[in-house]
Design a protein around this motif. Structure first.
Motif, PDB file in Angstrom:
ATOM      1  N   VAL A   1       0.840  -1.201   0.000  1.00 19.85           N
ATOM      2  CA  VAL A   1       0.000   0.000   0.000  1.00 19.85           C
ATOM      3  C   VAL A   1       0.876   1.253   0.000  1.00 19.85           C
ATOM      4  O   VAL A   1       1.770   1.401   0.837  1.00 19.85           O
ATOM      5  N   ILE A   2       0.610   2.147  -0.959  1.00 20.69           N
ATOM      6  CA  ILE A   2       1.315   3.427  -1.032  1.00 20.69           C
ATOM      7  C   ILE A   2       0.326   4.533  -0.706  1.00 20.69           C
ATOM      8  O   ILE A   2      -0.760   4.591  -1.290  1.00 20.69           O
ATOM      9  N   ALA A   3       0.688   5.401   0.224  1.00 20.73           N
ATOM     10  CA  ALA A   3      -0.247   6.452   0.642  1.00 20.73           C
ATOM     11  C   ALA A   3       0.346   7.836   0.434  1.00 20.73           C
ATOM     12  O   ALA A   3       1.468   8.120   0.860  1.00 20.73           O
ATOM     13  N   ASP A   4      -0.453   8.695  -0.191  1.00 21.98           N
ATOM     14  CA  ASP A   4      -0.114  10.113  -0.300  1.00 21.98           C
ATOM     15  C   ASP A   4      -0.646  10.804   0.956  1.00 21.98           C
ATOM     16  O   ASP A   4      -1.833  11.105   1.046  1.00 21.98           O
ATOM     17  N   MET A   5       0.238  11.020   1.916  1.00 19.05           N
ATOM     18  CA  MET A   5      -0.173  11.642   3.186  1.00 19.05           C
ATOM     19  C   MET A   5       0.204  13.117   3.253  1.00 19.05           C
ATOM     20  O   MET A   5       0.444  13.661   4.336  1.00 19.05           O
ATOM     21  N   SER A   6       0.219  13.768   2.083  1.00 21.72           N
ATOM     22  CA  SER A   6       0.654  15.168   2.050  1.00 21.72           C
ATOM     23  C   SER A   6      -0.072  16.046   3.064  1.00 21.72           C
ATOM     24  O   SER A   6       0.524  16.935   3.649  1.00 21.72           O
ATOM     25  N   SER A   7      -1.377  15.784   3.256  1.00 26.50           N
ATOM     26  CA  SER A   7      -2.117  16.698   4.126  1.00 26.50           C
ATOM     27  C   SER A   7      -2.525  16.090   5.460  1.00 26.50           C
ATOM     28  O   SER A   7      -3.216  16.733   6.244  1.00 26.50           O
ATOM     29  N   ASN A   8      -2.080  14.857   5.751  1.00 26.45           N
ATOM     30  CA  ASN A   8      -2.394  14.375   7.108  1.00 26.45           C
ATOM     31  C   ASN A   8      -1.244  13.646   7.797  1.00 26.45           C
ATOM     32  O   ASN A   8      -1.427  13.097   8.878  1.00 26.45           O
ATOM     33  N   ILE A   9      -0.061  13.707   7.223  1.00 21.83           N
ATOM     34  CA  ILE A   9       1.087  13.115   7.909  1.00 21.83           C
ATOM     35  C   ILE A   9       1.264  13.818   9.258  1.00 21.83           C
ATOM     36  O   ILE A   9       1.030  15.026   9.372  1.00 21.83           O
ATOM     37  N   LEU A  10       1.575  13.058  10.272  1.00 15.78           N
ATOM     38  CA  LEU A  10       1.836  13.578  11.621  1.00 15.78           C
ATOM     39  C   LEU A  10       0.610  14.180  12.310  1.00 15.78           C
ATOM     40  O   LEU A  10       0.723  14.801  13.360  1.00 15.78           O
ATOM     41  N   SER A  11      -0.584  13.992  11.719  1.00 17.11           N
ATOM     42  CA  SER A  11      -1.774  14.600  12.328  1.00 17.11           C
ATOM     43  C   SER A  11      -2.433  13.673  13.338  1.00 17.11           C
ATOM     44  O   SER A  11      -3.168  14.114  14.209  1.00 17.11           O
ATOM     45  N   ARG A  12      -2.199  12.369  13.160  1.00 17.51           N
ATOM     46  CA  ARG A  12      -2.779  11.391  14.090  1.00 17.51           C
ATOM     47  C   ARG A  12      -1.911  10.141  14.049  1.00 17.51           C
ATOM     48  O   ARG A  12      -1.105   9.968  13.135  1.00 17.51           O
ATOM     49  N   GLU A  13      -2.097   9.280  15.045  1.00 19.73           N
ATOM     50  CA  GLU A  13      -1.254   8.089  15.108  1.00 19.73           C
ATOM     51  C   GLU A  13      -1.599   7.140  13.967  1.00 19.73           C
ATOM     52  O   GLU A  13      -2.773   6.920  13.663  1.00 19.73           O
ATOM     53  N   MET A  14      -0.569   6.642  13.318  1.00 16.01           N
ATOM     54  CA  MET A  14      -0.779   5.679  12.235  1.00 16.01           C
ATOM     55  C   MET A  14       0.280   4.595  12.364  1.00 16.01           C
ATOM     56  O   MET A  14       1.385   4.857  12.830  1.00 16.01           O
ATOM     57  N   ASP A  15      -0.085   3.400  11.918  1.00 15.63           N
ATOM     58  CA  ASP A  15       0.836   2.281  11.997  1.00 15.63           C
ATOM     59  C   ASP A  15       1.609   2.188  10.678  1.00 15.63           C
ATOM     60  O   ASP A  15       1.090   1.672   9.683  1.00 15.63           O
ATOM     61  N   VAL A  16       2.828   2.693  10.702  1.00 17.82           N
ATOM     62  CA  VAL A  16       3.631   2.754   9.470  1.00 17.82           C
ATOM     63  C   VAL A  16       3.809   1.365   8.857  1.00 17.82           C
ATOM     64  O   VAL A  16       3.868   1.214   7.635  1.00 17.82           O
ATOM     65  N   SER A  17       3.840   0.336   9.706  1.00 20.90           N
ATOM     66  CA  SER A  17       4.113  -1.004   9.180  1.00 20.90           C
ATOM     67  C   SER A  17       2.996  -1.501   8.256  1.00 20.90           C
ATOM     68  O   SER A  17       3.147  -2.504   7.562  1.00 20.90           O
ATOM     69  N   LYS A  18       1.852  -0.810   8.238  1.00 20.84           N
ATOM     70  CA  LYS A  18       0.768  -1.206   7.320  1.00 20.84           C
ATOM     71  C   LYS A  18       0.995  -0.678   5.899  1.00 20.84           C
ATOM     72  O   LYS A  18       0.220  -0.983   4.984  1.00 20.84           O
ATOM     73  N   PHE A  19       2.039   0.147   5.738  1.00 23.72           N
ATOM     74  CA  PHE A  19       2.277   0.784   4.437  1.00 23.72           C
ATOM     75  C   PHE A  19       3.612   0.331   3.841  1.00 23.72           C
ATOM     76  O   PHE A  19       4.557   0.054   4.576  1.00 23.72           O
ATOM     77  N   ALA A  20       3.662   0.294   2.515  1.00 25.14           N
ATOM     78  CA  ALA A  20       4.931   0.003   1.842  1.00 25.14           C
ATOM     79  C   ALA A  20       5.681   1.312   1.598  1.00 25.14           C
ATOM     80  O   ALA A  20       6.909   1.368   1.710  1.00 25.14           O
ATOM     81  N   VAL A  21       4.923   2.344   1.244  1.00 25.73           N
ATOM     82  CA  VAL A  21       5.508   3.675   1.026  1.00 25.73           C
ATOM     83  C   VAL A  21       4.513   4.714   1.545  1.00 25.73           C
ATOM     84  O   VAL A  21       3.306   4.613   1.295  1.00 25.73           O
ATOM     85  N   ILE A  22       5.044   5.683   2.280  1.00 26.62           N
ATOM     86  CA  ILE A  22       4.258   6.863   2.661  1.00 26.62           C
ATOM     87  C   ILE A  22       5.018   8.051   2.099  1.00 26.62           C
ATOM     88  O   ILE A  22       6.238   8.132   2.264  1.00 26.62           O
ATOM     89  N   TYR A  23       4.311   8.944   1.429  1.00 24.93           N
ATOM     90  CA  TYR A  23       5.012  10.158   1.011  1.00 24.93           C
ATOM     91  C   TYR A  23       4.165  11.385   1.308  1.00 24.93           C
ATOM     92  O   TYR A  23       2.942  11.287   1.500  1.00 24.93           O
ATOM     93  N   ALA A  24       4.834  12.539   1.338  1.00 26.24           N
ATOM     94  CA  ALA A  24       4.117  13.782   1.645  1.00 26.24           C
ATOM     95  C   ALA A  24       4.908  14.974   1.154  1.00 26.24           C
ATOM     96  O   ALA A  24       6.120  15.043   1.356  1.00 26.24           O
ATOM     97  N   GLY A  25       4.217  15.906   0.519  1.00 24.63           N
ATOM     98  CA  GLY A  25       4.789  17.230   0.315  1.00 24.63           C
ATOM     99  C   GLY A  25       4.825  17.900   1.681  1.00 24.63           C
ATOM    100  O   GLY A  25       3.972  17.630   2.526  1.00 24.63           O
ATOM    101  N   ALA A  26       5.804  18.767   1.910  1.00 28.40           N
ATOM    102  CA  ALA A  26       6.012  19.261   3.273  1.00 28.40           C
ATOM    103  C   ALA A  26       5.087  20.394   3.702  1.00 28.40           C
ATOM    104  O   ALA A  26       4.899  20.622   4.896  1.00 28.40           O
ATOM    105  N   GLN A  27       4.481  21.098   2.741  1.00 30.61           N
ATOM    106  CA  GLN A  27       3.925  22.419   3.071  1.00 30.61           C
ATOM    107  C   GLN A  27       2.607  22.439   3.828  1.00 30.61           C
ATOM    108  O   GLN A  27       2.011  23.493   4.004  1.00 30.61           O
TER     109      GLN A  27
END
Ligand code: PLP
Length: 363
Positions: A172-198
């Motif tokens: 599973v690849i997730a575009d977390m540009s607008s919710n990364i670090l906003s709530r607890e997530m289990d990274v091990s459920k993802f193969a790739v997480i990416y996010a634009g920083a702004q």
């Protein structure tokens, strides 16, 4: 100086303590007598910053050791292309879940890069009793040898968030540009997480990619080296000159987030802010939100006025109250309050009182 509450969807607010610290050390960073922008990214002081930033992000998100953390160029959209190029060599297939504007743009980018790959997609948002609701398919019934499934857990424009895990047989690849670090997530459920920083990390231009090691064995397409995960892993995100000032500010945002209790604490804060605002939209006459309660975004709160002809007036009056950038995205209209990590509760409270008085205080 007039202090405003900035509800911009991105570039978005950066925590004030971070900006103040950056200001205080702008001319003399780390006792070097120069700014952080003017030192070599390969020198020991910047290297130390880079290492600490990665450690802090790993701690904040509880990132397992078999994941690489990359600091790259090009924001969210560069990653739309990067995932295709990095994983779909030799005629690969991928499945895209469609939940709104950003996931659709990611899919379009995948399709335009090469005709050699097969991109399938499924629309997962349905209107039920006038409300947009996410309904995930039964993945066991989908036959496909996909290299990955791509989705966007928080649709920044539409105000739709997906809280359920995606339980499927593919990485599973997730575009977390607008919710990364906003709530607890289990990274091990993802193969790739990416996010634009702004949105939740720092200034625009920087992107973060968190890539599980085994993904790097997949066949890849020829591509610009700066977007090649393998090259960036090998060179510790310093294949070329990285966006050093953005990296520095991101590092400061991570420190700030740790200092206020980390992701667990900010999640509570974010849930409180969102509940306050949705409650006002639901109860004050004249406003509505049409996203199902299960999928209302904690970060991007969309709403409309019953009488759309008053929308310009709403924007004008809100700006006069120093509540800025509430206009919805040009594709969907209406209003949008982006309330990322850096938005204080006081900003949401002020917006709520504005909603309550907008129709009654006619001038
Ligand atoms: C903002 C955003 C992007 C695009 O980011 P850029 O840095 O402008 O490329 C992609 N995906 C989502 C979910 C976003 O919110």
């Amino acid at each position: 100086m007039t202090k405003v509450f900035n509800f911009c969807a991105g570039p978005a607010m950066i925590p004030e303590p971070v900006l103040k610290k950056a200001q205080s050390e702008l001319l003399d960073w780390n006792g070097l007598g120069t700014s952080v922008m003017e030192v070599s990214h390969r020198g020991a002081p910047f290297k130390a910053l880079a290492i600490q930033a990665e450690l802090d992000l790993r701690e904040l998100m509880n990132i397992p050791d078999n994941y690489h953390v990359l600091f790259m160029h090009g924001g969210g959209r560069a990653q739309f292309a990067a995932v295709v190029n990095n994983f779909l060599g030799n005629g690969g297939k991928a499945l895209y879940l469609n939940s709104g504007i950003w996931s659709r743009i990611a899919e379009d980018e995948a399709k335009r890069l090469t005709s050699d790959v097969q991109i399938d997609s499924i629309d997962i948002v349905n209107k039920v009793n006038g409300c947009s609701q996410v309904e995930l398919p039964d993945f066991d019934e989908i036959d496909g040898d996909y290299r990955y499934l791509h989705y966007c857990p928080n649709e920044t424009v539409d105000g739709i968030e997906i809280f359920d895990d995606i339980d499927c047989p593919w990485p599973v690849i997730a575009d977390m540009s607008s919710n990364i670090l906003s709530r607890e997530m289990d990274v091990s459920k993802f193969a790739v997480i990416y996010a634009g920083a702004q949105k939740n990390i720092g200034p625009s231009g920087l992107s973060i990619a968190i890539v599980r090691d085994d993904m790097l064995k997949l066949p890849f397409l020829p591509q610009a080296t700066i977007y090649d995960y393998r090259a960036q892993v090998k060179d510790e995100s310093m294949y070329n000159t990285p966006p050093t000032f953005a990296w520095y500010l991101a590092a400061e945002v991570f420190k700030w987030l740790k200092s206020i209790g980390g992701v667990k604490a900010i999640e509570k804060h974010n849930r409180d802010k969102a509940a306050l605002l949705y409650d006002a939209i639901d109860t004050v006459n004249g406003f509505y939100n049409d996203v199902h309660a299960n999928n209302r975004s904690l970060m991007n709160v969309t709403f409309k006025l019953n009488d759309d002809s008053q929308s310009d007036e709403f924007i004008k009056k809100s700006e006069a109250e120093n509540l800025v950038a509430l206009k919805g995205h040009r594709f969907v209209g209406g209003m949008r309050a982006s309330i990322y990590n850096a938005m204080p509760k006081a900003g949401v409270e002020k917006l709520v009182s504005f909603l309550k008085t907008f129709y009654t205080h006619d001038t």
